[in-house]
Design a protein around this motif. Structure first.
Motif, PDB file in Angstrom:
ATOM      1  N   PRO A  68       0.819  -1.218   0.000  1.00  0.00           N
ATOM      2  CA  PRO A  68       0.000   0.000   0.000  1.00  0.00           C
ATOM      3  C   PRO A  68       0.852   1.267   0.000  1.00  0.00           C
ATOM      4  CG  PRO A  68      -0.694  -1.528   1.726  1.00  0.00           C
ATOM      5  CD  PRO A  68       0.573  -2.069   1.171  1.00  0.00           C
ATOM      6  N   VAL A  69       0.407   2.250  -0.802  1.00  0.00           N
ATOM      7  CA  VAL A  69       1.133   3.515  -0.887  1.00  0.00           C
ATOM      8  C   VAL A  69       0.607   4.421   0.229  1.00  0.00           C
ATOM      9  CG1 VAL A  69       1.715   5.451  -2.410  1.00  0.00           C
ATOM     10  CG2 VAL A  69       1.442   3.167  -3.359  1.00  0.00           C
ATOM     11  N   ASP A  70       1.032   4.108   1.454  1.00  0.00           N
ATOM     12  CA  ASP A  70       0.642   4.918   2.626  1.00  0.00           C
ATOM     13  C   ASP A  70       1.741   4.774   3.681  1.00  0.00           C
ATOM     14  OD1 ASP A  70       0.284   2.430   3.930  1.00  0.00           O
ATOM     15  OD2 ASP A  70      -1.869   2.408   3.555  1.00  0.00           O
ATOM     16  N   ALA A  71       1.594   5.497   4.777  1.00  0.00           N
ATOM     17  CA  ALA A  71       2.673   5.570   5.775  1.00  0.00           C
ATOM     18  C   ALA A  71       3.041   4.188   6.313  1.00  0.00           C
ATOM     19  CB  ALA A  71       2.258   6.495   6.919  1.00  0.00           C
ATOM     20  N   ALA A  72       2.027   3.363   6.596  1.00  0.00           N
ATOM     21  CA  ALA A  72       2.322   2.034   7.143  1.00  0.00           C
ATOM     22  C   ALA A  72       3.024   1.174   6.080  1.00  0.00           C
ATOM     23  CB  ALA A  72       1.026   1.366   7.596  1.00  0.00           C
ATOM     24  N   GLY A  73       2.586   1.296   4.835  1.00  0.00           N
ATOM     25  CA  GLY A  73       3.216   0.551   3.741  1.00  0.00           C
ATOM     26  C   GLY A  73       4.672   0.964   3.562  1.00  0.00           C
ATOM     27  N   TYR A  74       4.918   2.279   3.592  1.00  0.00           N
ATOM     28  CA  TYR A  74       6.296   2.766   3.445  1.00  0.00           C
ATOM     29  C   TYR A  74       7.186   2.225   4.570  1.00  0.00           C
ATOM     30  CZ  TYR A  74       4.332   6.373   0.308  1.00  0.00           C
ATOM     31  OH  TYR A  74       3.702   7.048  -0.692  1.00  0.00           O
TER      32      TYR A  74
ATOM     33  N   ILE B  43      25.513  -3.173  -6.329  1.00  0.00           N
ATOM     34  CA  ILE B  43      24.208  -3.301  -5.661  1.00  0.00           C
ATOM     35  C   ILE B  43      23.200  -2.390  -6.347  1.00  0.00           C
ATOM     36  CG2 ILE B  43      22.944  -3.194  -3.473  1.00  0.00           C
ATOM     37  CD1 ILE B  43      25.592  -3.329  -1.984  1.00  0.00           C
ATOM     38  N   SER B  44      22.005  -2.915  -6.575  1.00  0.00           N
ATOM     39  CA  SER B  44      20.939  -2.109  -7.173  1.00  0.00           C
ATOM     40  C   SER B  44      19.648  -2.255  -6.368  1.00  0.00           C
ATOM     41  CB  SER B  44      20.706  -2.526  -8.625  1.00  0.00           C
ATOM     42  OG  SER B  44      20.249  -3.863  -8.676  1.00  0.00           O
ATOM     43  N   ILE B  45      18.755  -1.328  -6.615  1.00  0.00           N
ATOM     44  CA  ILE B  45      17.448  -1.288  -5.946  1.00  0.00           C
ATOM     45  C   ILE B  45      16.367  -1.563  -6.981  1.00  0.00           C
ATOM     46  CG2 ILE B  45      15.753   0.251  -4.844  1.00  0.00           C
ATOM     47  CD1 ILE B  45      17.981  -0.272  -2.892  1.00  0.00           C
ATOM     48  N   GLU B  46      15.526  -2.546  -6.718  1.00  0.00           N
ATOM     49  CA  GLU B  46      14.366  -2.785  -7.571  1.00  0.00           C
ATOM     50  C   GLU B  46      13.137  -2.345  -6.785  1.00  0.00           C
ATOM     51  OE1 GLU B  46      13.465  -6.889  -8.671  1.00  0.00           O
ATOM     52  OE2 GLU B  46      12.679  -6.153 -10.592  1.00  0.00           O
ATOM     53  N   ASN B  47      12.593  -1.203  -7.197  1.00  0.00           N
ATOM     54  CA  ASN B  47      11.444  -0.567  -6.551  1.00  0.00           C
ATOM     55  C   ASN B  47      11.913   0.404  -5.462  1.00  0.00           C
ATOM     56  OD1 ASN B  47       8.899   0.217  -5.995  1.00  0.00           O
ATOM     57  ND2 ASN B  47       8.171  -1.745  -5.180  1.00  0.00           N
ATOM     58  N   SER B  48      11.725   1.687  -5.719  1.00  0.00           N
ATOM     59  CA  SER B  48      12.137   2.720  -4.757  1.00  0.00           C
ATOM     60  C   SER B  48      11.058   3.028  -3.725  1.00  0.00           C
ATOM     61  CB  SER B  48      12.541   3.997  -5.505  1.00  0.00           C
ATOM     62  OG  SER B  48      13.729   3.788  -6.240  1.00  0.00           O
ATOM     63  N   TYR B  49      10.000   2.240  -3.749  1.00  0.00           N
ATOM     64  CA  TYR B  49       8.889   2.368  -2.790  1.00  0.00           C
ATOM     65  C   TYR B  49       9.351   2.548  -1.331  1.00  0.00           C
ATOM     66  CZ  TYR B  49       4.932   0.095  -0.172  1.00  0.00           C
ATOM     67  OH  TYR B  49       3.943  -0.261   0.711  1.00  0.00           O
ATOM     68  N   PRO B  50      10.390   1.846  -0.845  1.00  0.00           N
ATOM     69  CA  PRO B  50      10.791   2.018   0.558  1.00  0.00           C
ATOM     70  C   PRO B  50      11.228   3.437   0.917  1.00  0.00           C
ATOM     71  CG  PRO B  50      11.814   0.048  -0.372  1.00  0.00           C
ATOM     72  CD  PRO B  50      11.191   0.804  -1.516  1.00  0.00           C
ATOM     73  N   LEU B  51      11.493   4.299  -0.085  1.00  0.00           N
ATOM     74  CA  LEU B  51      11.912   5.670   0.223  1.00  0.00           C
ATOM     75  C   LEU B  51      10.782   6.495   0.826  1.00  0.00           C
ATOM     76  CD1 LEU B  51      13.909   6.559  -3.033  1.00  0.00           C
ATOM     77  CD2 LEU B  51      14.884   6.130  -0.758  1.00  0.00           C
ATOM     78  N   GLY B  52       9.541   6.066   0.646  1.00  0.00           N
ATOM     79  CA  GLY B  52       8.413   6.862   1.146  1.00  0.00           C
ATOM     80  C   GLY B  52       8.195   8.107   0.294  1.00  0.00           C
TER      81      GLY B  52
END
Ligand SMILES: [Zn+2]
Length: 408
Positions: free
Chosen positions: A101-107, A154-163
Motif C-alpha cells: 500500500p502507498v501509505d505511511a504504514a506501507g512505506y 548493488i541495485s534497488i528494484e522498486n524505490s517504494y521504501p523511500l516513502g
C-alpha cells in the motif's frame, strides 16, 4: 616455417636469422595468439549480469552462496561455484521490495524490508570477502576481476521504501548502491508500472525529483518495470542514459513488461542499454498447482531448511508434468539477436533475472552462460562485440553517470 627444423635451414639463411634473433629484445617473446575457442573467449571477456535477485536467498536458514547448488535442489540459479563455472564475473545484486500500500504504514514496512535485504548483502560481502567484493565505480570491475573475486554491484528494484521523499537515495548511495528503478509491478508514489493502472500518466512530481536526485548522486536509472510513458519521461529528464536492467522485446513476446522496437530505439539513441531478460519470453504458466508453491517461494527466507527442501522437491515434481514457461535457450538468443538487430551491439546487454523467475530450458542457471557467448560468436559477432554485450555497455553508462555527477 613450422615444418622446417633448424637443421634443415639452408646454411646461407641461418646466420641472418641468428643476427635477427640477437637484435630482438630478449624479454619480449612473440605473443601466443589468443584462442578463438568460445570457452576461451568467454573466460577472457568480463561478464556482468545487471539483475541478480540472489539476495532473496541470502537470509534463508541453512543456505550458503558458497555451496554449489542446482535449481532442482535449492531453487536457485546463482552461487559462487556456479558463477566461476559459468564465467560470470559478477553483476548487480538486487535489493527488491514488493509493492504494498502507498501509505505511511506501507512505506514503513517496505523500509524495514529493504533495510533487512541490503544488510544481508553487506553481511554476505563480509562473510565471503575472499570470494566477492563490493564495486561502486565502473573501473572497479576490471580491478576486482583481476583478483579472481566476483564483482558485486548493488541495485534497488522498486524505490517504494523511500516513502514520500528522495532523501533516502543518498543513504543508499553511501552504502554502495549504484543503480535503482522507481517502480515494480504496481504503480507507486514515483511512477506508473508497466503492469499498473496508469495512475500518473508517467512519473509523479516526486518521481521527477527522484530522477534529478539519481543524476545528482551518480546512480544509474533503471527503467525496467516502468510504464512506457514513465520511461520516456525519465529519458527526457535525465542528464544520463537510462538503461533497462532486465527487459525484453514485444516483437518476441507481446507483454507489457517488454518494449517495442520504437521505444528500444529511443533508449539506444540516448545512449542506454537494454539487458535481455529470460522472463517474459513466453507465456508464464502459474497454474493452480504452481501458485501455492510460488507463494512459499516468495517467502523462502522464512522457511526452515526442511521446508525449503520440501518446496524444492514439490517444485521439481510438478516440473515433471508441466513447465513454468515455454522458453528455451534458442528463444532467449532470438531475443538477444533481435535486440542486436534493432539497436546494435552498443546498446544490448544481459540481465536474465536469475533467482527472480529467470531461467529457461537449456539456460537453466549461470553455469550455462558460456552458451550465450558461443552463440554470439557463431552468429559472427567478434570478441569485442561480445565484451560490450557482457559488460562494456553497462560500464560505459556507469562512467557517464559518474562523470555527470562529478561535474556538479
Ligand atoms: Zn523485476
Amino acid at each position: 616455417m613450422t615444418r622446417l627444423t633448424r637443421h634443415a635451414l639452408p646454411a646461407l639463411i641461418l646466420p641472418a636469422l641468428l643476427t635477427m634473433a640477437a637484435c630482438a629484445p630478449a624479454t619480449s617473446p612473440a605473443p601466443t595468439p589468443l584462442s578463438n575457442d568460445p570457452a576461451a573467449v568467454h573466460e577472457r571477456v568480463l561478464a556482468l549480469d545487471t539483475h541478480l535477485d540472489t539476495p532473496m536467498h541470502f537470509n534463508r536458514p541453512g543456505w550458503s552462496i558458497a555451496e554449489r547448488q542446482t535449481f532442482a535442489s535449492h531453487l536457485t540459479h546463482v552461487d559462487i561455484p556456479r558463477m566461476r563455472e559459468g564465467g560470470l564475473d559478477g553483476g548487480f545484486f538486487v535489493v527488491y521490495t514488493s509493492q504494498g500500500p502507498v501509505d505511511a504504514a506501507g512505506y514503513a514496512a517496505a523500509a524495514r524490508h529493504a533495510e533487512s535485504r541490503l544488510a544481508s548483502v553487506e553481511r554476505i560481502l563480509r562473510e565471503q570477502r575472499e570470494a566477492m567484493t563490493l564495486a561502486t565505480r565502473a573501473d572497479d570491475a576490471a580491478r576486482i576481476a583481476a583478483t579472481g573475486r566476483r564483482i558485486s554491484y548493488i541495485s534497488i528494484e522498486n524505490s517504494y521504501p523511500l516513502g514520500e521523499s528522495v532523501a533516502g537515495l543518498a543513504d543508499w548511495y553511501a552504502r554502495g548502491v549504484r543503480m535503482a528503478g522507481p517502480v515494480h509491478s504496481r504503480d507507486n508514489q514515483f511512477a506508473d508500472s508497466a503492469t499498473g493502472q496508469n495512475r500518473w500518466g508517467g512519473l509523479s512530481p516526486l518521481g521527477r525529483q527522484w530522477v534529478a536526485e539519481m543524476n545528482r548522486l551518480g546512480m544509474v536509472i533503471d527503467g525496467s518495470h516502468s510504464s512506457d510513458a514513465a520511461l520516456r519521461e525519465m529519458m527526457a529528464l535525465s542528464s544520463t542514459p537510462v538503461i533497462l536492467s532486465h527487459s525484453g522485446f514485444k516483437a518476441i513476446f507481446d507483454h507489457r513488461r517488454n518494449v517495442d522496437d520504437a521505444l528500444a530505439r529511443e533508449v539506444a539513441a540516448q545512449g542506454g542499454v537494454i539487458h535481455i531478460n529470460s522472463v517474459f519470453l513466453s507465456r508464464f504458466n502459474n497454474s493452480a498447482a504452481r501458485a501455492p508453491l510460488y507463494d512459499q517461494f516468495d517467502d523462502i527466507e522464512h522457511l526452515t531448511p526442511e521446508q525449503q527442501r520440501r518446496l524444492a522437491a514439490d517444485w521439481a515434481s510438478l516440473d515433471r508434468t508441466e513447465r513454468v514457461n515455454e522458453g528455451d535457450f534458442d528463444l532467449f538468443m532470438r531475443a538477444l539477436f533481435h535486440c542486436l538487430e534493432v539497436v546494435g551491439v552498443d546498446h544490448c546487454g544481459i540481465g536474465a533475472d536469475w533467482d527472480g523467475g529467470g531461467g529457461v530450458a537449456g539456460l537453466d542457471d549461470v553455469a550455462a552462460l558460456p552458451r550465450i557467448t558461443a552463440a554470439l560468436l557463431a552468429r559472427g559477432y567478434s570478441e569485442e562485440d561480445v565484451g560490450k554485450i557482457w559488460s562494456g555497455n553497462i560500464l560505459r553508462v556507469m562512467r557517464q553517470v559518474e562523470a555527470t555527477a562529478a561535474r556538479r
